[in-house]
Write a protein that holds these residues in place. Structure first.
Motif, PDB file in Angstrom:
ATOM      1  N   GLN A 127     -40.610 -10.953  32.459  1.00 15.87           N
ATOM      2  CA  GLN A 127     -40.078 -11.792  33.723  1.00 15.87           C
ATOM      3  C   GLN A 127     -39.202 -12.774  33.258  1.00 15.87           C
ATOM      4  N   TYR A 128     -39.423 -13.480  32.206  1.00 16.05           N
ATOM      5  CA  TYR A 128     -38.402 -14.440  32.016  1.00 16.05           C
ATOM      6  C   TYR A 128     -37.118 -14.070  31.380  1.00 16.05           C
ATOM      7  N   SER A 129     -36.894 -12.932  30.739  1.00 16.76           N
ATOM      8  CA  SER A 129     -35.754 -12.521  29.933  1.00 16.76           C
ATOM      9  C   SER A 129     -34.874 -11.911  31.582  1.00 16.76           C
ATOM     10  N   VAL A 130     -35.850 -11.494  32.535  1.00 13.69           N
ATOM     11  CA  VAL A 130     -34.873 -10.848  33.865  1.00 13.69           C
ATOM     12  C   VAL A 130     -34.344 -11.955  34.599  1.00 13.69           C
ATOM     13  N   LEU A 131     -35.302 -13.128  34.570  1.00 10.21           N
ATOM     14  CA  LEU A 131     -34.664 -14.428  35.319  1.00 10.21           C
ATOM     15  C   LEU A 131     -33.509 -14.848  34.654  1.00 10.21           C
ATOM     16  N   PHE A 132     -33.776 -15.081  33.180  1.00 10.44           N
ATOM     17  CA  PHE A 132     -32.584 -15.721  32.524  1.00 10.44           C
ATOM     18  C   PHE A 132     -31.307 -14.948  32.612  1.00 10.44           C
ATOM     19  N   TYR A 133     -31.141 -13.649  32.915  1.00  5.35           N
ATOM     20  CA  TYR A 133     -29.814 -13.094  32.930  1.00  5.35           C
ATOM     21  C   TYR A 133     -29.470 -12.984  34.512  1.00  5.35           C
ATOM     22  N   ALA A 172     -18.790 -12.184  36.520  1.00  2.88           N
ATOM     23  CA  ALA A 172     -17.862 -11.226  35.652  1.00  2.88           C
ATOM     24  C   ALA A 172     -18.523 -10.992  34.469  1.00  2.88           C
ATOM     25  N   ALA A 173     -19.499 -11.886  33.892  1.00  3.77           N
ATOM     26  CA  ALA A 173     -20.041 -11.505  32.569  1.00  3.77           C
ATOM     27  C   ALA A 173     -20.927 -10.255  32.332  1.00  3.77           C
ATOM     28  N   LYS A 174     -21.266  -9.668  33.520  1.00  2.00           N
ATOM     29  CA  LYS A 174     -22.006  -8.500  33.569  1.00  2.00           C
ATOM     30  C   LYS A 174     -21.509  -7.321  32.502  1.00  2.00           C
ATOM     31  N   GLY A 175     -20.269  -7.338  32.801  1.00  5.99           N
ATOM     32  CA  GLY A 175     -19.542  -6.080  31.875  1.00  5.99           C
ATOM     33  C   GLY A 175     -19.643  -6.386  30.625  1.00  5.99           C
ATOM     34  N   MET A 176     -19.919  -7.590  30.038  1.00  6.38           N
ATOM     35  CA  MET A 176     -19.856  -7.875  28.677  1.00  6.38           C
ATOM     36  C   MET A 176     -21.137  -7.409  27.733  1.00  6.38           C
ATOM     37  N   PHE A 177     -22.267  -7.392  28.649  1.00  2.00           N
ATOM     38  CA  PHE A 177     -23.486  -7.080  28.017  1.00  2.00           C
ATOM     39  C   PHE A 177     -23.976  -5.424  28.106  1.00  2.00           C
ATOM     40  N   SER A 178     -24.094  -5.063  26.885  1.00  2.00           N
ATOM     41  CA  SER A 178     -24.202  -3.525  26.954  1.00  2.00           C
ATOM     42  C   SER A 178     -25.307  -2.955  27.993  1.00  2.00           C
ATOM     43  N   PHE A 179     -26.453  -3.984  27.782  1.00  2.00           N
ATOM     44  CA  PHE A 179     -27.751  -3.706  28.451  1.00  2.00           C
ATOM     45  C   PHE A 179     -27.667  -3.959  29.982  1.00  2.00           C
ATOM     46  N   LEU A 180     -26.419  -4.584  30.470  1.00  2.00           N
ATOM     47  CA  LEU A 180     -26.229  -4.890  31.934  1.00  2.00           C
ATOM     48  C   LEU A 180     -25.268  -4.030  32.527  1.00  2.00           C
ATOM     49  N   LYS A 181     -24.187  -3.691  31.779  1.00  2.00           N
ATOM     50  CA  LYS A 181     -22.762  -3.115  32.293  1.00  2.00           C
ATOM     51  C   LYS A 181     -23.113  -1.926  33.334  1.00  2.00           C
ATOM     52  N   ASP A 182     -24.107  -1.006  32.973  1.00  2.00           N
ATOM     53  CA  ASP A 182     -24.220   0.057  33.853  1.00  2.00           C
ATOM     54  C   ASP A 182     -25.438   0.041  34.895  1.00  2.00           C
ATOM     55  N   SER A 183     -25.996  -1.297  35.075  1.00  2.00           N
ATOM     56  CA  SER A 183     -27.173  -1.141  35.947  1.00  2.00           C
ATOM     57  C   SER A 183     -26.627  -1.757  36.968  1.00  2.00           C
ATOM     58  N   ALA A 184     -27.569  -1.583  37.983  1.00  2.00           N
ATOM     59  CA  ALA A 184     -27.458  -2.121  39.334  1.00  2.00           C
ATOM     60  C   ALA A 184     -28.183  -3.516  39.348  1.00  2.00           C
ATOM     61  N   GLY A 185     -27.546  -4.608  39.243  1.00  2.00           N
ATOM     62  CA  GLY A 185     -28.009  -5.997  39.148  1.00  2.00           C
ATOM     63  C   GLY A 185     -28.785  -6.053  37.791  1.00  2.00           C
ATOM     64  N   VAL A 186     -29.668  -6.858  37.689  1.00  2.00           N
ATOM     65  CA  VAL A 186     -30.573  -7.281  36.373  1.00  2.00           C
ATOM     66  C   VAL A 186     -31.699  -6.464  36.419  1.00  2.00           C
ATOM     67  N   GLN A 187     -31.683  -4.976  35.627  1.00  2.00           N
ATOM     68  CA  GLN A 187     -32.861  -4.580  35.435  1.00  2.00           C
ATOM     69  C   GLN A 187     -33.549  -4.630  34.209  1.00  2.00           C
ATOM     70  N   SER A 211     -35.041  -4.196  30.789  1.00  2.00           N
ATOM     71  CA  SER A 211     -34.861  -3.031  29.592  1.00  2.00           C
ATOM     72  C   SER A 211     -35.450  -3.769  28.244  1.00  2.00           C
ATOM     73  N   PRO A 212     -35.967  -3.063  27.270  1.00  2.00           N
ATOM     74  CA  PRO A 212     -36.513  -3.777  26.013  1.00  2.00           C
ATOM     75  C   PRO A 212     -35.248  -4.476  25.262  1.00  2.00           C
ATOM     76  N   THR A 213     -34.173  -3.835  25.492  1.00  2.00           N
ATOM     77  CA  THR A 213     -32.827  -4.366  24.880  1.00  2.00           C
ATOM     78  C   THR A 213     -32.434  -5.757  25.534  1.00  2.00           C
ATOM     79  N   LEU A 214     -32.700  -5.883  26.633  1.00  2.00           N
ATOM     80  CA  LEU A 214     -32.355  -7.061  27.332  1.00  2.00           C
ATOM     81  C   LEU A 214     -33.448  -8.045  27.021  1.00  2.00           C
ATOM     82  N   GLN A 215     -34.634  -7.487  26.781  1.00  2.00           N
ATOM     83  CA  GLN A 215     -35.645  -8.566  26.662  1.00  2.00           C
ATOM     84  C   GLN A 215     -35.615  -9.148  25.237  1.00  2.00           C
ATOM     85  N   ALA A 216     -35.320  -8.070  24.234  1.00  2.00           N
ATOM     86  CA  ALA A 216     -34.915  -8.471  22.738  1.00  2.00           C
ATOM     87  C   ALA A 216     -33.916  -9.252  22.595  1.00  2.00           C
TER      88      ALA A 216
END
Ligand code: HEM
Length: 147
Positions: free
Chosen positions: A24-30, A39-54, A56-61
């Motif tokens: 929950q908190y890692s999704v909130l943070f992003y 514009a920072a969305k495209g910088m993160f490998s684990f966000l760039k191809d997802s709709a909004g902030v989804q 994922s284990p990499t996002l959480q890590a």
């Protein structure tokens, strides 16, 4: 002003609470980061191809690493009075991703807002300042490594 035992304890206890609900908190943070800097969305490998902030284990890590390093900085500030960047690659990684000075303010705001959510009615100025100081000192070492 030196970093006190109390400040370290405040950071430590809220870091423990953060870890108790990482998904929950890692999704909130992003989510907060992208509200401030879409514009920072495209910088993160684990966000760039997802709709909004989804989730994922990499996002959480990644969120766990960022908050964990700030927590480590609090420990260093209390024990040594300075923050030493333990991972020398962090300068190069952030240059390569196109991170710039203003991004650090965005991440700081997102981190402090997330911690506010984490601690609920235990939030205080003192707690906020403890996280702020630890983050600022860490961010300074990363920015130095980038220059
Ligand atoms: C990667 C920490 C600030 C964007 C990383 C990594 C760490 C880290 C540990 C992963 C390195 C690895 O692969 O092992 C931090 C800390 C920060 C900070 C502690 C602040 C004190 C920022 C800022 C931005 C940013 C301000 C820009 C919005 C990124 C990106 C990556 C990254 C895009 C690559 C992530 C990926 O796609 O996998 N950071 N970071 N970071 N950081 Fe930061």
């Amino acid at each position: 002003m030196s970093f006190t035992d109390k400040q370290e304890a405040l950071v430590n206890s809220s870091w423990e609470s953060f870890k108790q609900n990482l998904p929950q908190y890692s999704v909130l943070f992003y989510t907060i980061i992208l509200e401030k800097a879409p514009a920072a969305k495209g910088m993160f490998s684990f966000l760039k191809d997802s709709a909004g902030v989804q989730y994922s284990p990499t996002l959480q890590a990644h969120a766990e690493k960022v908050f964990g390093l700030v927590r480590d900085s609090a420990v260093q500030l209390r024990t040594k009075g300075v923050v030493v960047l333990e991972d020398a690659r962090l300068g190069a990684i952030h240059i390569q991703k196109g991170v710039s000075g203003p991004h650090f303010a965005v991440v700081k705001e997102a981190l402090l807002k997330t911690i506010k959510e984490v601690v609920g009615d235990k939030w205080s100025d003192e707690l906020n300042i403890a996280w702020e100081v630890a983050y600022d000192e860490l961010a300074t070492t990363i920015k130095k490594a980038m220059s």
